[in-house]
Design a protein around this motif. Structure first.
Motif, PDB file in Angstrom:
ATOM      1  N   ASP A  11      -5.489   6.721   5.120  1.00 15.50           N
ATOM      2  CA  ASP A  11      -5.914   5.914   4.508  1.00 15.50           C
ATOM      3  C   ASP A  11      -5.720   4.732   4.958  1.00 15.50           C
ATOM      4  O   ASP A  11      -6.714   3.660   4.924  1.00 15.50           O
ATOM      5  CB  ASP A  11      -4.942   5.818   3.095  1.00 15.50           C
ATOM      6  N   GLN A  71       0.903  -1.177  -0.186  1.00 12.90           N
ATOM      7  CA  GLN A  71       0.219   0.200  -0.108  1.00 12.90           C
ATOM      8  C   GLN A  71       0.868   1.231   0.019  1.00 12.90           C
ATOM      9  O   GLN A  71       0.674   2.111  -0.620  1.00 12.90           O
ATOM     10  CB  GLN A  71      -0.789   0.134   1.312  1.00 12.90           C
ATOM     11  N   GLY A 125       0.493   3.731  -2.959  1.00 12.46           N
ATOM     12  CA  GLY A 125       0.039   5.046  -2.506  1.00 12.46           C
ATOM     13  C   GLY A 125       0.752   6.010  -2.894  1.00 12.46           C
ATOM     14  O   GLY A 125       0.610   7.231  -3.274  1.00 12.46           O
ATOM     15  N   PHE A 152      -1.280   9.374   3.887  1.00 16.45           N
ATOM     16  CA  PHE A 152      -1.152   8.043   4.116  1.00 16.45           C
ATOM     17  C   PHE A 152      -1.911   7.684   5.456  1.00 16.45           C
ATOM     18  O   PHE A 152      -2.498   6.370   5.628  1.00 16.45           O
ATOM     19  CB  PHE A 152       0.433   7.575   4.158  1.00 16.45           C
TER      20      PHE A 152
END
Length: 223
Positions: A58, A24, A28, A55
């Motif tokens: 999320d 991720q 990201g 970040f």
């Protein structure tokens, strides 16, 4: 090897979690930098991105919904039952159950946890400790999500030459509740689906499933 096998569930999911989190972070970062380039702004490093509000929001908006799911599932299944599901208690066992069945008070065993044998407030707290931990983690993640989301939202407001919001105003905003509710509804759907599908479907050898040959009407029986 025996010790690894004995802890394979926690170690395996721990490794999957770290792998997904790292993935991720890189995905990201690429997406964030693509947006930066499209807007004519400078790209950022991995270290800068993983410490950013973008970040954090999320990650935590997913964590809080997961722990909300766990908290509600742990607590509500004390009273809520589902005929035929291994995810449910027996239909006549609603509630907190007797001291004898729960092995507390005079029914505590020699190998029971110390707080169970201690009695009083320590036993009362320990009797709800799983739910308390889940709701604490949920609230902590939700708080971090609100702060990180507030920071991200205000950055966008300033970029669009609009006034930023206070934190309390952001808590009542559509952005905050959209982020929360889009995760909550998926968790509730997943838990409800699992409770119903496990009535009729099986997974041989899984403790989340009834034994393959068990009747659809059998409740609270795991494989």
């Amino acid at each position: 090897m025996k010790r690894l096998r004995s802890h394979s569930l926690s170690l395996g999911f721990g490794a999957l979690f770290l792998g997904a989190l790292i993935g991720q972070a890189f995905a990201g970062l690429a997406d964030f930098n693509n947006q930066q380039v499209a807007e004519g702004l400078a790209t950022v490093s991995l270290g800068h991105y993983v410490t950013s509000a973008d970040f954090a929001v999320d990650v935590t908006e997913n964590w809080q919904s997961e722990y909300l799911q766990f908290f509600l599932y742990v607590v509500l299944t004390v009273w809520w039952v589902q005929r035929g599901s291994p995810e449910s208690k027996q239909l006549d066992e609603r509630g907190r159950e007797s001291d004898e069945k729960q092995k507390v008070g005079k029914y505590a065993q020699s190998d029971s946890p110390q707080w169970v044998k201690a009695g009083g407030w320590r036993t009362r707290i320990y009797s709800s400790s799983l739910g308390l931990l889940m709701v604490t983690v949920f609230l902590a993640c939700w708080l971090v999500q609100s702060v990180a989301g507030w920071s991200t939202y205000n950055e966008q407001q300033l970029e669009q030459l609009q006034d930023p919001l206070s934190w309390l105003s952001y808590l009542g905003s559509a952005d905050f509740w959209s982020r929360s509710l889009q995760n909550w509804q998926s968790e509730f759907l997943a838990v409800g689906s699992m409770a119903v599908f496990s009535i009729y479907l099986r997974q041989r050898g899984s403790p989340e499933s009834k034994p393959v040959g068990t009747s659809h009407e059998s409740t609270g029986i795991a494989g």
